[in-house]
Design a protein around this motif. Structure first.
Motif, mmCIF file in Angstrom:
data_model
loop_
_atom_site.group_PDB
_atom_site.id
_atom_site.type_symbol
_atom_site.label_atom_id
_atom_site.label_comp_id
_atom_site.label_asym_id
_atom_site.label_seq_id
_atom_site.Cartn_x
_atom_site.Cartn_y
_atom_site.Cartn_z
ATOM 1 N N ASN A 133 -13.612 14.716 -7.355
ATOM 2 C CA ASN A 133 -14.450 15.896 -7.159
ATOM 3 C C ASN A 133 -15.873 15.514 -6.774
ATOM 4 O O ASN A 133 -16.722 16.381 -6.604
ATOM 5 C CB ASN A 133 -14.464 16.790 -8.407
ATOM 6 N N GLY A 134 -16.130 14.232 -6.597
ATOM 7 C CA GLY A 134 -17.440 13.776 -6.168
ATOM 8 C C GLY A 134 -17.369 12.369 -5.616
ATOM 9 O O GLY A 134 -16.411 11.632 -5.862
ATOM 10 N N TYR A 135 -18.418 12.010 -4.848
ATOM 11 C CA TYR A 135 -18.457 10.678 -4.258
ATOM 12 C C TYR A 135 -19.901 10.373 -3.865
ATOM 13 O O TYR A 135 -20.627 11.245 -3.381
ATOM 14 C CB TYR A 135 -17.539 10.609 -3.042
ATOM 15 N N PHE A 136 -20.326 9.135 -4.075
ATOM 16 C CA PHE A 136 -21.660 8.675 -3.687
ATOM 17 C C PHE A 136 -21.515 7.781 -2.472
ATOM 18 O O PHE A 136 -20.844 6.752 -2.518
ATOM 19 C CB PHE A 136 -22.306 7.901 -4.847
ATOM 20 N N VAL A 137 -22.142 8.181 -1.353
ATOM 21 C CA VAL A 137 -22.063 7.403 -0.121
ATOM 22 C C VAL A 137 -23.329 7.624 0.697
ATOM 23 O O VAL A 137 -23.898 8.722 0.695
ATOM 24 C CB VAL A 137 -20.796 7.766 0.700
ATOM 25 N N ASN A 138 -23.795 6.591 1.366
ATOM 26 C CA ASN A 138 -24.965 6.650 2.251
ATOM 27 C C ASN A 138 -26.223 7.143 1.544
ATOM 28 O O ASN A 138 -27.111 7.722 2.169
ATOM 29 C CB ASN A 138 -24.688 7.542 3.469
ATOM 30 N N GLY A 139 -26.306 6.987 0.236
ATOM 31 C CA GLY A 139 -27.465 7.442 -0.513
ATOM 32 C C GLY A 139 -27.382 8.896 -0.952
ATOM 33 O O GLY A 139 -28.327 9.425 -1.529
ATOM 34 N N TYR A 140 -26.271 9.563 -0.687
ATOM 35 C CA TYR A 140 -26.076 10.961 -1.056
ATOM 36 C C TYR A 140 -25.001 11.078 -2.131
ATOM 37 O O TYR A 140 -24.047 10.308 -2.143
ATOM 38 C CB TYR A 140 -25.606 11.792 0.140
ATOM 39 N N VAL A 141 -25.153 12.069 -2.998
ATOM 40 C CA VAL A 141 -24.119 12.406 -3.969
ATOM 41 C C VAL A 141 -23.466 13.689 -3.487
ATOM 42 O O VAL A 141 -24.115 14.730 -3.391
ATOM 43 C CB VAL A 141 -24.701 12.609 -5.382
ATOM 44 N N ASP A 163 -12.504 18.424 -0.597
ATOM 45 C CA ASP A 163 -11.836 17.407 -1.396
ATOM 46 C C ASP A 163 -12.255 16.017 -0.935
ATOM 47 O O ASP A 163 -12.564 15.811 0.246
ATOM 48 C CB ASP A 163 -10.316 17.548 -1.266
ATOM 49 N N VAL A 164 -12.268 15.073 -1.862
ATOM 50 C CA VAL A 164 -12.520 13.666 -1.563
ATOM 51 C C VAL A 164 -11.204 12.936 -1.794
ATOM 52 O O VAL A 164 -10.634 13.002 -2.882
ATOM 53 C CB VAL A 164 -13.617 13.079 -2.467
ATOM 54 N N VAL A 165 -10.725 12.251 -0.772
ATOM 55 C CA VAL A 165 -9.420 11.598 -0.821
ATOM 56 C C VAL A 165 -9.600 10.100 -0.626
ATOM 57 O O VAL A 165 -10.332 9.665 0.263
ATOM 58 C CB VAL A 165 -8.489 12.162 0.287
ATOM 59 N N PHE A 193 -14.304 10.484 7.917
ATOM 60 C CA PHE A 193 -14.645 9.343 7.079
ATOM 61 C C PHE A 193 -15.916 9.658 6.294
ATOM 62 O O PHE A 193 -16.882 10.180 6.844
ATOM 63 C CB PHE A 193 -14.871 8.085 7.914
ATOM 64 N N ALA A 194 -15.930 9.313 5.024
ATOM 65 C CA ALA A 194 -17.084 9.589 4.174
ATOM 66 C C ALA A 194 -18.332 8.872 4.683
ATOM 67 O O ALA A 194 -19.441 9.392 4.571
ATOM 68 C CB ALA A 194 -16.780 9.177 2.735
ATOM 69 N N LYS A 195 -18.171 7.716 5.269
ATOM 70 C CA LYS A 195 -19.306 6.940 5.784
ATOM 71 C C LYS A 195 -20.030 7.636 6.930
ATOM 72 O O LYS A 195 -21.171 7.314 7.232
ATOM 73 C CB LYS A 195 -18.831 5.569 6.271
ATOM 74 N N GLN A 196 -19.384 8.588 7.599
ATOM 75 C CA GLN A 196 -19.985 9.290 8.731
ATOM 76 C C GLN A 196 -20.851 10.473 8.306
ATOM 77 O O GLN A 196 -21.515 11.065 9.137
ATOM 78 C CB GLN A 196 -18.897 9.822 9.665
#
Length: 163
Positions: A16-24, A61-63, A115-118
């Motif tokens: 239900n959450g993810y930290f990527v590229n400095g963002y939550v 959703d985060v998969v 992709f979450a990185k994008q």
């Protein structure tokens, strides 16, 4: 490369959450009952006409896909994409404020994953107005945010940076 060619494992983890590229980032479901939320997603893209277009969405959703090795993991965001054509987006010519129609979903979307990185994070807010205009309720203003721990420095052209 060989583990990627075998495909991903059948088990998929959802978060239900993810930290990527400095963002939550948090999902749409996670924000219920909370005063703040951070499920706005922006992805920079391009069209066939060489114009860069920003695509806006809400995170559903985060998969996590895993490829038969602990190092080979891919995180994807499943998103609700807003329509970024002329009928779904407006840009204020004076202030450059971008507004999106919250009722207008992007049609014919074959792939809802990115992709979450994008991703970059945006916030959606109602546009302030002095009039009691019902049509403005459907339109949301987009506020782009800066990543955590990221500070932009403005350097003077005459300043010597050879340290």
């Amino acid at each position: 490369m060989s583990s990627l060619s075998l495909g991903s494992e059948r088990n998929v983890k959802c978060y239900n959450g993810y930290f990527v590229n400095g963002y939550v980032f948090h999902t749409e479901e996670y924000k219920h009952g909370r005063k703040t939320y951070n499920n706005g997603v922006c992805v920079k893209g391009s069209t066939n006409s060489e114009l860069e277009v920003d695509y806006y969405s809400r995170l559903e959703d985060v998969v996590e896909l895993q490829y038969y090795s602990e190092q080979n993991r891919v995180f994807l965001f499943k998103c609700y994409w807003y329509d970024t054509t002329d009928r779904g987006i407006r840009v204020d010519p004076h202030y450059g404020l971008v507004k999106i129609n919250s009722k207008s979903r992007l049609r014919n979307v074959n792939d809802v994953f990115v992709f979450a990185k994008q991703c970059q994070q945006v916030y959606y807010t109602y546009t302030p107005s002095f009039r009691k205009d019902r049509s403005r309720v459907d339109w949301l203003s987009i506020l782009k945010t800066k990543p955590r721990g990221h500070v932009e420095l403005v350097q003077d052209e005459n300043e010597d940076t050879s340290v």
